[in-house]
Design a protein around this motif. Structure first.
Motif, PDB file in Angstrom:
ATOM      1  N   TYR A   1       0.753  -1.072   0.038  1.00 25.00           N
ATOM      2  CA  TYR A   1       0.076   0.101  -0.098  1.00 25.00           C
ATOM      3  C   TYR A   1       0.801   1.298  -0.048  1.00 25.00           C
ATOM      4  O   TYR A   1       1.884   1.245   0.288  1.00 25.00           O
ATOM      5  N   ALA A   2       0.255   2.197  -0.412  1.00 27.51           N
ATOM      6  CA  ALA A   2       1.083   3.518  -0.436  1.00 27.51           C
ATOM      7  C   ALA A   2       1.287   4.191   0.962  1.00 27.51           C
ATOM      8  O   ALA A   2       0.167   4.262   1.783  1.00 27.51           O
ATOM      9  N   LEU A   3       2.506   4.369   1.479  1.00 25.79           N
ATOM     10  CA  LEU A   3       2.635   4.824   2.878  1.00 25.79           C
ATOM     11  C   LEU A   3       3.227   6.164   2.750  1.00 25.79           C
ATOM     12  O   LEU A   3       3.805   6.713   1.871  1.00 25.79           O
ATOM     13  N   SER A   4       3.099   7.101   3.890  1.00 23.62           N
ATOM     14  CA  SER A   4       3.610   8.329   3.990  1.00 23.62           C
ATOM     15  C   SER A   4       4.999   8.015   4.266  1.00 23.62           C
ATOM     16  O   SER A   4       5.538   7.062   4.661  1.00 23.62           O
ATOM     17  N   GLY A   5       5.787   9.164   3.847  1.00 22.42           N
ATOM     18  CA  GLY A   5       7.498   9.010   4.559  1.00 22.42           C
ATOM     19  C   GLY A   5       7.570   8.643   5.818  1.00 22.42           C
ATOM     20  O   GLY A   5       8.523   7.768   5.979  1.00 22.42           O
ATOM     21  N   SER A   6       6.896   9.120   6.821  1.00 25.42           N
ATOM     22  CA  SER A   6       7.153   8.950   8.221  1.00 25.42           C
ATOM     23  C   SER A   6       6.764   7.454   8.694  1.00 25.42           C
ATOM     24  O   SER A   6       7.654   6.838   9.362  1.00 25.42           O
ATOM     25  N   VAL A   7       5.666   6.829   7.868  1.00 22.07           N
ATOM     26  CA  VAL A   7       5.318   5.439   8.271  1.00 22.07           C
ATOM     27  C   VAL A   7       6.310   4.478   7.441  1.00 22.07           C
ATOM     28  O   VAL A   7       6.836   3.348   8.200  1.00 22.07           O
ATOM     29  N   ALA A   8       6.836   4.922   6.562  1.00 17.82           N
ATOM     30  CA  ALA A   8       7.915   3.904   5.588  1.00 17.82           C
ATOM     31  C   ALA A   8       9.192   4.069   6.613  1.00 17.82           C
ATOM     32  O   ALA A   8       9.697   3.095   6.788  1.00 17.82           O
ATOM     33  N   LEU A   9       9.440   5.263   7.019  1.00 17.87           N
ATOM     34  CA  LEU A   9      10.825   5.488   8.012  1.00 17.87           C
ATOM     35  C   LEU A   9      10.617   4.683   9.094  1.00 17.87           C
ATOM     36  O   LEU A   9      11.468   3.851   9.729  1.00 17.87           O
ATOM     37  N   GLY A  10       9.377   4.749   9.775  1.00 20.30           N
ATOM     38  CA  GLY A  10       9.184   3.892  10.958  1.00 20.30           C
ATOM     39  C   GLY A  10       9.282   2.291  10.842  1.00 20.30           C
ATOM     40  O   GLY A  10       9.872   1.779  11.634  1.00 20.30           O
ATOM     41  N   ARG A  11       8.878   1.942   9.625  1.00 19.81           N
ATOM     42  CA  ARG A  11       8.842   0.497   9.445  1.00 19.81           C
ATOM     43  C   ARG A  11      10.371   0.151   9.414  1.00 19.81           C
ATOM     44  O   ARG A  11      10.763  -0.895   9.631  1.00 19.81           O
ATOM     45  N   MET A  12      11.113   1.011   8.460  1.00 19.60           N
ATOM     46  CA  MET A  12      12.594   0.582   8.391  1.00 19.60           C
ATOM     47  C   MET A  12      13.271   0.746   9.473  1.00 19.60           C
ATOM     48  O   MET A  12      14.198  -0.062   9.672  1.00 19.60           O
ATOM     49  N   MET A  13      13.094   1.594  10.573  1.00 19.59           N
ATOM     50  CA  MET A  13      13.933   1.692  11.763  1.00 19.59           C
ATOM     51  C   MET A  13      13.358   0.385  12.667  1.00 19.59           C
ATOM     52  O   MET A  13      14.368   0.061  13.355  1.00 19.59           O
ATOM     53  N   ASN A  14      12.042   0.150  12.662  1.00 18.28           N
ATOM     54  CA  ASN A  14      11.641  -0.903  13.330  1.00 18.28           C
ATOM     55  C   ASN A  14      12.357  -2.309  13.107  1.00 18.28           C
ATOM     56  O   ASN A  14      12.896  -3.126  13.654  1.00 18.28           O
ATOM     57  N   ALA A  15      12.595  -2.686  11.787  1.00 21.57           N
ATOM     58  CA  ALA A  15      13.405  -3.566  11.104  1.00 21.57           C
ATOM     59  C   ALA A  15      14.902  -3.740  11.587  1.00 21.57           C
ATOM     60  O   ALA A  15      15.312  -4.562  11.938  1.00 21.57           O
ATOM     61  N   PHE A  16      15.546  -2.432  11.448  1.00 19.22           N
ATOM     62  CA  PHE A  16      16.810  -2.329  11.885  1.00 19.22           C
ATOM     63  C   PHE A  16      16.812  -2.637  13.514  1.00 19.22           C
ATOM     64  O   PHE A  16      17.754  -3.350  13.923  1.00 19.22           O
ATOM     65  N   GLU A  17      15.913  -2.115  14.130  1.00 19.98           N
ATOM     66  CA  GLU A  17      15.888  -2.134  15.790  1.00 19.98           C
ATOM     67  C   GLU A  17      15.980  -3.980  16.087  1.00 19.98           C
ATOM     68  O   GLU A  17      16.683  -4.082  16.961  1.00 19.98           O
ATOM     69  N   ARG A  18      15.072  -4.575  15.326  1.00 26.19           N
ATOM     70  CA  ARG A  18      14.889  -6.012  15.539  1.00 26.19           C
ATOM     71  C   ARG A  18      16.032  -6.750  15.334  1.00 26.19           C
ATOM     72  O   ARG A  18      16.462  -7.577  15.921  1.00 26.19           O
TER      73      ARG A  18
END
Length: 111
Positions: free
Chosen positions: A89-106
């Motif tokens: 789905y189309a995501l805003s920049g902030s949501v996309a960045l949040g998903r990327m940061m969560n993946a790196f944190e895990r």
């Protein structure tokens, strides 16, 4: 933003600290040498970030993500090495960045 456009930089109120400034082209001159450049778009190759991050992180090279500010369209640059989608789905920049940061944190085990 008017101050940025007129003076090419934004300073903190009451101090001489520069908070933001315009940089000269080419953009790649300001990136770390040998970095991995990954673009994001909802039209890119759909990846599960929990599986994707371990494939790019062991390299120990710096990673640069190109993220657009809006949910529709693509931040088009000619220097990205690959383009991925973090959601179908189309995501805003902030949501996309949040998903990327969560993946790196895990991946790094940050709680």
């Amino acid at each position: 933003m008017v101050q940025l456009l007129h003076k090419m930089k934004i300073r903190a109120v009451g101090t001489s600290d520069v908070l933001m400034k315009m940089i000269k082209r080419p953009m790649t001159a300001h990136l770390p040498a040998g970095c991995i450049k990954i673009g994001t778009s909802n039209k890119g190759k759909l990846v599960d970030l929990d599986e994707y991050v371990p494939t790019i992180s062991p390299d120990s090279r710096p990673i640069v993500f190109v993220v657009g500010a809006m949910a529709h369209g693509q931040a088009t640059v000619d220097w990205e090495e690959e383009c991925i989608a973090v959601s179908q789905y189309a995501l805003s920049g902030s949501v996309a960045l949040g998903r990327m940061m969560n993946a790196f944190e895990r991946y790094w085990g940050i709680l």
